[in-house]
Motif scaffolding. Structure first.
Motif, short mmCIF file in Angstrom:
data_model
loop_
_atom_site.label_atom_id
_atom_site.label_comp_id
_atom_site.label_asym_id
_atom_site.label_seq_id
_atom_site.Cartn_x
_atom_site.Cartn_y
_atom_site.Cartn_z
N SER A 31 0.80 -1.23 0.00
CA SER A 31 0.00 0.00 0.00
C SER A 31 0.84 1.28 0.00
CB SER A 31 -0.94 0.02 1.22
OG SER A 31 -0.21 0.00 2.42
N HIS A 32 2.14 1.14 0.22
CA HIS A 32 3.03 2.31 0.18
C HIS A 32 3.63 2.41 -1.23
CE1 HIS A 32 5.96 5.30 1.31
NE2 HIS A 32 6.91 4.56 0.79
N TYR A 33 3.38 3.53 -1.89
CA TYR A 33 3.86 3.69 -3.25
C TYR A 33 5.18 4.44 -3.27
CZ TYR A 33 -0.67 1.99 -4.55
OH TYR A 33 -1.77 1.19 -4.68
N CYS A 34 6.11 3.91 -4.03
CA CYS A 34 7.39 4.57 -4.26
C CYS A 34 7.71 4.42 -5.74
CB CYS A 34 8.48 4.00 -3.36
SG CYS A 34 8.56 2.23 -3.18
N GLU A 35 8.66 5.18 -6.21
CA GLU A 35 8.93 5.22 -7.64
C GLU A 35 9.27 3.83 -8.20
OE1 GLU A 35 11.98 7.45 -10.67
OE2 GLU A 35 11.42 8.46 -8.81
N LYS A 36 10.11 3.11 -7.52
CA LYS A 36 10.51 1.76 -7.93
C LYS A 36 9.83 0.79 -6.95
CE LYS A 36 14.77 -0.86 -8.72
NZ LYS A 36 16.23 -0.83 -8.52
N MET A 37 8.68 0.24 -7.35
CA MET A 37 7.86 -0.57 -6.44
C MET A 37 8.41 -1.98 -6.26
SD MET A 37 5.25 0.88 -5.00
CE MET A 37 4.07 -0.40 -4.63
N PRO A 38 8.63 -2.36 -4.99
CA PRO A 38 9.01 -3.75 -4.73
C PRO A 38 7.78 -4.65 -4.71
CG PRO A 38 8.92 -2.52 -2.68
CD PRO A 38 8.63 -1.55 -3.79
N PRO A 39 7.98 -5.95 -4.77
CA PRO A 39 6.84 -6.86 -4.59
C PRO A 39 6.26 -6.68 -3.19
CG PRO A 39 8.72 -8.03 -5.51
CD PRO A 39 9.21 -6.69 -5.07
N PRO A 40 4.97 -6.92 -3.01
CA PRO A 40 4.35 -6.80 -1.68
C PRO A 40 4.60 -8.07 -0.86
CG PRO A 40 2.69 -7.37 -3.29
CD PRO A 40 3.98 -7.19 -4.05
N PHE A 41 5.79 -8.21 -0.35
CA PHE A 41 6.20 -9.43 0.36
C PHE A 41 5.66 -9.48 1.78
CE2 PHE A 41 10.29 -9.33 -2.32
CZ PHE A 41 9.84 -10.32 -3.17
N ILE A 42 5.38 -10.71 2.22
CA ILE A 42 5.15 -10.99 3.64
C ILE A 42 6.06 -12.15 4.00
CG2 ILE A 42 3.52 -11.68 5.44
CD1 ILE A 42 1.28 -10.50 3.70
N PHE A 43 6.94 -11.89 4.95
CA PHE A 43 7.86 -12.90 5.47
C PHE A 43 7.36 -13.31 6.85
CE2 PHE A 43 10.31 -9.98 2.84
CZ PHE A 43 10.91 -10.85 1.94
#
Length: 184
Positions: A160-172
């Motif tokens: 839900s946090h947008y940044c210019e270079k989006m990472p995958p929405p990981f859950i560890f």
């Protein structure tokens, strides 16, 4: 700053490879990749160090990203997880800490953050403290100690946090051998 050698433990190496294969796919616009990673095992198996090491690398790769580390409560984070990341980061001047009673995070020089939050299910049974939290992903440490509602909050807030270079929405998630809800 210490180095984590992911080649010394085959499970750590597999985790590392799967996470960064997913990152490569996301960066190429491929939407089929693993998003949820569960790392279980006995005490002192390197679960926490491995996942924290991955979060540090993700912070470097994805400027202004936000990652949230959750345990049952802040005292558990302060006595276990935070000392672990302090060992990894050492005296690095690239990372700056912010600490007060309820707001712990470490910020990388590119604006990325690793935020530490207690679940606090007894004082916040609906986990309202996580409503509106914008982040790229979670590390649910010792998930067997957390309520299943926390998993649901992580699912809804991750990415839900947008940044210019989006990472995958990981859950560890890390866990010790358990018969708790996570085993299902």
């Amino acid at each position: 700053m210490i180095t984590i050698d992911f080649t010394r433990n085959i499970k750590q190496q597999e985790l590392f490879n799967q996470v960064f294969t997913a990152c490569a796919k996301k960066l190429k616009g491929i939407d089929e990749y693993f998003k949820y990673f569960f790392y279980g095992g006995a005490i002192r198996g390197g679960k926490t160090f491995s996942i924290l090491g991955i979060l540090i690398i993700l912070c470097r790769m994805f400027p202004n990203s936000k990652w949230v580390v959750v345990r049952a409560d802040m005292p558990a984070l302060v006595s276990t997880t935070i000392p672990s990341i302090e060992k990894i980061l050492g005296a690095s001047k690239d990372w700056k800490w912010s600490r007060d009673k309820s707001n712990y995070f470490v910020k990388y020089k590119n604006g990325s953050k690793i935020i530490f939050k207690g679940e606090n299910i007894t004082s916040d049974p609906e986990l309202n403290d996580f409503l509106g939290l914008e982040c790229n992903g979670f590390f649910l440490e010792q998930i067997e100690e957390l309520n299943k509602k926390m998993w649901m909050r992580a699912l809804e807030r991750s990415g839900s946090h947008y940044c210019e270079k989006m990472p995958p929405p990981f859950i560890f998630s890390s866990f010790n051998p358990t018969q708790a809800w996570i085993k299902d």
